[in-house]
Design a protein around this motif. Structure first.
Motif, PDB file in Angstrom:
ATOM      1  N   ASP A 354      -2.614   9.778  10.709  1.00 51.16           N
ATOM      2  CA  ASP A 354      -2.904   9.232   9.380  1.00 51.16           C
ATOM      3  C   ASP A 354      -3.534   7.847   9.447  1.00 51.16           C
ATOM      4  O   ASP A 354      -4.401   7.510   8.652  1.00 51.16           O
ATOM      5  CB  ASP A 354      -1.613   9.155   8.542  1.00 51.16           C
ATOM      6  CG  ASP A 354      -1.131  10.544   8.111  1.00 51.16           C
ATOM      7  OD1 ASP A 354      -1.897  11.522   8.340  1.00 51.16           O
ATOM      8  OD2 ASP A 354       0.001  10.653   7.587  1.00 51.16           O
ATOM      9  N   LEU A 572       4.302  17.015   0.059  1.00 54.35           N
ATOM     10  CA  LEU A 572       4.658  15.593   0.074  1.00 54.35           C
ATOM     11  C   LEU A 572       4.215  14.937  -1.238  1.00 54.35           C
ATOM     12  O   LEU A 572       3.092  15.069  -1.676  1.00 54.35           O
ATOM     13  CB  LEU A 572       3.942  14.900   1.237  1.00 54.35           C
ATOM     14  CG  LEU A 572       4.420  15.301   2.624  1.00 54.35           C
ATOM     15  CD1 LEU A 572       3.691  14.444   3.663  1.00 54.35           C
ATOM     16  CD2 LEU A 572       5.920  15.124   2.755  1.00 54.35           C
ATOM     17  N   SER A 573       5.179  14.271  -1.873  1.00 56.70           N
ATOM     18  CA  SER A 573       4.782  13.579  -3.107  1.00 56.70           C
ATOM     19  C   SER A 573       4.939  12.073  -2.878  1.00 56.70           C
ATOM     20  O   SER A 573       5.700  11.662  -2.012  1.00 56.70           O
ATOM     21  CB  SER A 573       5.683  14.047  -4.250  1.00 56.70           C
ATOM     22  OG  SER A 573       7.024  13.867  -3.891  1.00 56.70           O
ATOM     23  N   ARG A 574       4.217  11.362  -3.616  1.00 60.84           N
ATOM     24  CA  ARG A 574       4.318   9.907  -3.481  1.00 60.84           C
ATOM     25  C   ARG A 574       5.168   9.371  -4.612  1.00 60.84           C
ATOM     26  O   ARG A 574       5.397  10.046  -5.614  1.00 60.84           O
ATOM     27  CB  ARG A 574       2.927   9.283  -3.517  1.00 60.84           C
ATOM     28  CG  ARG A 574       1.974   9.879  -2.495  1.00 60.84           C
ATOM     29  CD  ARG A 574       0.649   9.122  -2.500  1.00 60.84           C
ATOM     30  NE  ARG A 574       0.770   7.829  -1.854  1.00 60.84           N
ATOM     31  CZ  ARG A 574       0.613   7.623  -0.546  1.00 60.84           C
ATOM     32  NH1 ARG A 574       0.371   8.652   0.247  1.00 60.84           N
ATOM     33  NH2 ARG A 574       0.708   6.434  -0.032  1.00 60.84           N
ATOM     34  N   ASN A 576       7.385   5.464  -6.212  1.00 63.46           N
ATOM     35  CA  ASN A 576       7.733   4.069  -5.972  1.00 63.46           C
ATOM     36  C   ASN A 576       9.201   3.800  -6.248  1.00 63.46           C
ATOM     37  O   ASN A 576       9.618   2.683  -6.409  1.00 63.46           O
ATOM     38  CB  ASN A 576       6.829   3.152  -6.817  1.00 63.46           C
ATOM     39  CG  ASN A 576       6.880   3.548  -8.289  1.00 63.46           C
ATOM     40  OD1 ASN A 576       7.716   4.405  -8.661  1.00 63.46           O
ATOM     41  ND2 ASN A 576       6.052   2.948  -9.112  1.00 63.46           N
ATOM     42  N   MET A 595       8.146   6.844   7.113  1.00 63.57           N
ATOM     43  CA  MET A 595       7.330   7.786   6.359  1.00 63.57           C
ATOM     44  C   MET A 595       7.453   7.552   4.854  1.00 63.57           C
ATOM     45  O   MET A 595       6.460   7.525   4.135  1.00 63.57           O
ATOM     46  CB  MET A 595       7.738   9.231   6.690  1.00 63.57           C
ATOM     47  CG  MET A 595       7.204   9.691   8.024  1.00 63.57           C
ATOM     48  SD  MET A 595       7.615  11.396   8.359  1.00 63.57           S
ATOM     49  CE  MET A 595       6.478  12.207   7.273  1.00 63.57           C
ATOM     50  N   LEU A 596       8.691   7.318   4.397  1.00 64.08           N
ATOM     51  CA  LEU A 596       8.887   7.106   2.964  1.00 64.08           C
ATOM     52  C   LEU A 596       8.166   5.842   2.511  1.00 64.08           C
ATOM     53  O   LEU A 596       7.538   5.814   1.450  1.00 64.08           O
ATOM     54  CB  LEU A 596      10.391   7.010   2.655  1.00 64.08           C
ATOM     55  CG  LEU A 596      11.138   8.357   2.718  1.00 64.08           C
ATOM     56  CD1 LEU A 596      12.649   8.138   2.642  1.00 64.08           C
ATOM     57  CD2 LEU A 596      10.677   9.272   1.581  1.00 64.08           C
ATOM     58  N   SER A 598       5.541   4.624   3.894  1.00 63.78           N
ATOM     59  CA  SER A 598       4.100   4.858   3.871  1.00 63.78           C
ATOM     60  C   SER A 598       3.704   5.665   2.633  1.00 63.78           C
ATOM     61  O   SER A 598       2.556   5.678   2.229  1.00 63.78           O
ATOM     62  CB  SER A 598       3.648   5.581   5.150  1.00 63.78           C
ATOM     63  OG  SER A 598       3.999   6.941   5.085  1.00 63.78           O
ATOM     64  N   LEU A 599       4.657   6.332   2.033  1.00 61.91           N
ATOM     65  CA  LEU A 599       4.377   7.103   0.817  1.00 61.91           C
ATOM     66  C   LEU A 599       4.614   6.259  -0.446  1.00 61.91           C
ATOM     67  O   LEU A 599       4.530   6.767  -1.549  1.00 61.91           O
ATOM     68  CB  LEU A 599       5.242   8.370   0.758  1.00 61.91           C
ATOM     69  CG  LEU A 599       4.887   9.463   1.787  1.00 61.91           C
ATOM     70  CD1 LEU A 599       5.968  10.534   1.837  1.00 61.91           C
ATOM     71  CD2 LEU A 599       3.529  10.086   1.478  1.00 61.91           C
ATOM     72  N   TYR A 601       7.481   4.520  -1.266  1.00 61.31           N
ATOM     73  CA  TYR A 601       8.851   4.353  -1.740  1.00 61.31           C
ATOM     74  C   TYR A 601       9.447   3.050  -1.255  1.00 61.31           C
ATOM     75  O   TYR A 601       9.063   2.497  -0.225  1.00 61.31           O
ATOM     76  CB  TYR A 601       9.740   5.504  -1.258  1.00 61.31           C
ATOM     77  CG  TYR A 601       9.390   6.835  -1.902  1.00 61.31           C
ATOM     78  CD1 TYR A 601       9.906   7.156  -3.159  1.00 61.31           C
ATOM     79  CD2 TYR A 601       8.563   7.744  -1.263  1.00 61.31           C
ATOM     80  CE1 TYR A 601       9.587   8.360  -3.748  1.00 61.31           C
ATOM     81  CE2 TYR A 601       8.240   8.957  -1.849  1.00 61.31           C
ATOM     82  CZ  TYR A 601       8.756   9.267  -3.105  1.00 61.31           C
ATOM     83  OH  TYR A 601       8.439  10.447  -3.690  1.00 61.31           O
TER      84      TYR A 601
END
Ligand SMILES: Nc1ncnc2c1ncn2[C@@H]1O[C@H](COP(=O)(O)OP(=O)(O)OP(=O)(O)O)[C@@H](O)[C@H]1O
Ligand SMILES: [Mg+2]
Length: 606
Positions: A354, A572-574, A576, A595-596, A598-599, A601
């Protein structure tokens, strides 16, 4: 004139003797014909005999005495007293009390002591026996069997003086003694017959097969169980050699050793594999005993054999189940650990992919890592199927629907050369299962069938409602009687030889070339079937194709609530939002957090 007194006396004596003889002959015939003699009943025959003797000869006491087994004493078995009609028994005399008498009894036809108190053969009895009882004359006839004196018929005259025993009376006494011997003989014969009958009943009704041969091995007798186990009737076996049962499973040395043991007179015990008439093999627990005659020579062999095929089969099934269970648990455990490692590898590789420029070499290298890790994850997923800890959705399911839905997929998997036939049973009910698991089972079996039919063939898939009874379940481990759906896959492939069949459920057992099979297919199927409380059985013979039967219990009619939950991963959902990550495995937690984040959160670690 002449004196006819003497003549008259002679005439009347003659008449007397004649009537005595007639009476003696009549009573002998009567005794010889009576059923107590023929039935071998000494006790009641002796009662008749002593009374007849006393009455016919006019003797006060007549008794039958028999030696004890050690021949050191003689015991009165039956005694009749003429004047009173009384009977007695149980009197005893030690042989040592009068050796002369007992010696004579062994060889003489009779002991005719006209004057018992004076006679050399009987006078030793005087003080202890004769005088106390008032006996003055004795006529004793030995009872003999096979040349051995076993007892004596005693006529004891108590008339106050001697008695002149007549020749016809002596002959009569001897004949009576012979009848006494005959009834003893008959009793033995009856007893032997009863023994033989009992023995014959035991042998014919015995659950174990029995066979008697002569020393050369020629079969002289087989019992009904023998026919039941081997399939050979007595007609087909008598006169032949037990070789007909040879299975070819033992080498010449095995049989040689057995014969050597037997010829040396020892018992042979062991297990052997024999062949039934229909060609199938059976395992036998066998004991062969040399039988000796009275001279000690071996004259026969008797073989007793139990068919333990079923026991061995169950034992193997049990061992197999235990082994698969433990191996499965181990593989599942290892897979679980691997899964954690792979999750880390996959996650970080994905991060690198990524974050890096698709044109850079690191991008492609990271993709390689990703691909390899995915293959690894695929394998561990399969291994994880083996451990039951996994979460799956189990619910009442219509197997027919699952098979129908798979038709396209199966057609494609099997290719053009293999015909697919499905025969779906009606009203088969529902089973507790999971669609994905069932598909996994069917696809694995179908692929195996395909691989077994490289030149084409036919695969049939059938479902059927069956009722498994006690008999079926008694032959198998891990299945209880009741209603089941049987899912049967039959192929016309190359079949599986017995030595391979014994291992097919083991993890990583494959006969396929490297890279073609992992040997996890049937292991997975087995563990899924177990997980669904089912039973699986494979029947196969080289060249005759393979049939796999899977039995799954039918769920009771009432509509059951859905059970258990899934482990599904959506796209995978994004976001905040703030997420709390709880994970004891450091690397996995570390990765999840990264990972979270980077998404997008906001992450709290625990
Ligand atoms: N229908 C069949 N006909 C003939 N042999 C079979 C059949 N099914 C299984 N076997 C034998 O059993 C072995 C084990 O089967 P299993 O499905 O567990 O592993 P595999 O097919 O070799 O590998 P995998 O299924 O993991 O790709 C096979 O290698 C094959 O020798
Ligand atoms: Mg397979």
């Amino acid at each position: 004139f002449m004196d006819i007194t003497e003549h008259k006396q002679f005439e009347s004596e003659l008449r007397n003797r004649e009537s005595r003889l007639r009476r003696q002959a009549a009573t002998l015939t009567e005794l010889a014909r009576c059923h107590e003699l023929l039935d071998g009943n000494p006790e009641s025959f002796f009662r008749k005999l002593v009374q007849t003797a006393a009455e016919t000869l006019g003797v006060e006491r007549v008794g039958i005495w028999l030696y004890t087994s050690g021949k050191d004493r003689i015991v009165c078995h039956e005694c009749y007293h003429l004047s009173t009609g009384e009977r007695s028994r149980g009197a005893e005399l030690p042989v040592s009390s009068n050796p002369t008498y007992f010696d004579e009894l062994d060889s003489a036809r009779f002991i005719d002591a006209d004057d018992a108190l004076q006679d050399a053969r009987t006078r030793d009895f005087a003080d202890t026996y004769l005088k106390p009882l008032g006996i003055t004359a004795m006529l004793d006839a030995p009872i003999r069997r096979k040349g051995q004196t076993v007892g004596v018929l005693c006529h004891e005259h108590c008339g106050g003086g001697p008695r002149n025993w007549q020749p016809d009376e002596k002959a009569y006494a001897a004949s009576l003694a012979d009848l006494a011997a005959m009834v003893l003989e008959a009793a033995d014969r009856v007893r032997a017959e009863a023994d033989r009958e009992r023995l014959a009943r035991a042998v014919t009704q015995s659950h174990e097969a029995m066979m008697i041969t002569d020393v050369s091995g020629k079969i002289l007798y087989v019992n009904p169980a023998f026919e039941r186990i081997t399939g050979y009737s007595p007609r087909e076996t008598l006169g032949r050699n037990p070789r007909i049962l040879k299975s070819g499973e033992h080498d010449a040395a095995f049989y040689e050793k057995m014969w050597a043991t037997l010829r040396s007179g020892r018992v042979w015990k062991g297990r052997m594999v024999n062949r039934r008439k229909d060609g199938t093999l059976f395992h036998a627990d066998e004991v062969i005993t040399p039988i000796r005659n009275e001279e000690g020579e071996i004259v026969n062999y008797v073989a007793v054999c139990r068919d333990i095929t079923r026991e061995l089969h169950l034992e193997q099934q049990l061992m197999q189940a235990v082994k698969l269970e433990s191996v499965g648990r181990m593989a599942g455990g290892i897979a679980h650990d691997f899964n954690n490692l792979l999750t880390t590898i996959l996650g970080f590789a994905q991060l690198i992919v990524d974050m890096s420029d698709p044109k850079s070499p690191i991008y492609n290298e990271a993709r390689e890592i990703l691909r390899a890790a995915e293959r690894g994850a695929e394998l561990t997923r399969q291994l994880l199927t083996l451990s039951k800890s996994r979460l799956t959705q189990i619910r009442p399911l219509d197997i027919n629907a699952v098979v129908r839905n798979m038709h396209q997929l199966l057609r494609r998997t099997l290719g053009e050369d293999i015909e697919l036939v499905t025969v779906l049973g009606e009203d088969i009910g529902s089973v507790r299962a999971n669609e994905t698991l069932l598909e996994q089972v069917i696809i694995n079996l179908a692929v195996n069938a395909r691989d077994a039919m490289p030149g084409g063939g036919k695969l049939s898939i059938e479902t059927l409602a069956v009722e498994l009874d006690e008999r079926f379940c008694a032959q198998r481990i891990g299945v209880r009687p009741g209603r089941y759906v049987r899912l049967r896959l039959t192929d016309t492939g190359q079949g599986i030889p017995p030595e391979i069949l014994a291992h097919v459920f083991e993890p990583f057992y494959t006969t396929k070339e490297k890279g073609r099979g992992s040997g996890l297919g049937l292991t997975t199927v087995y563990s899924i079937v177990k997980q669904l409380s089912g039973y699986i059985e494979i029947q196969s013979q080289p060249g005759r194709g393979t049939t796999v039967d899977i039995y799954l219990p039918v769920v009771p009619e009432e509509p059951e609530a859905q059970v258990e939950i899934v482990e599904s991963r959506g796209a995978l959902s994004r976001g905040n939002e703030t997420v709390l990550v709880v994970e004891d495995e450091d690397t996995v937690r570390h990765l999840t957090v990264r990972m979270l984040r980077s998404l997008g959160y906001h992450v709290l670690e625990a």
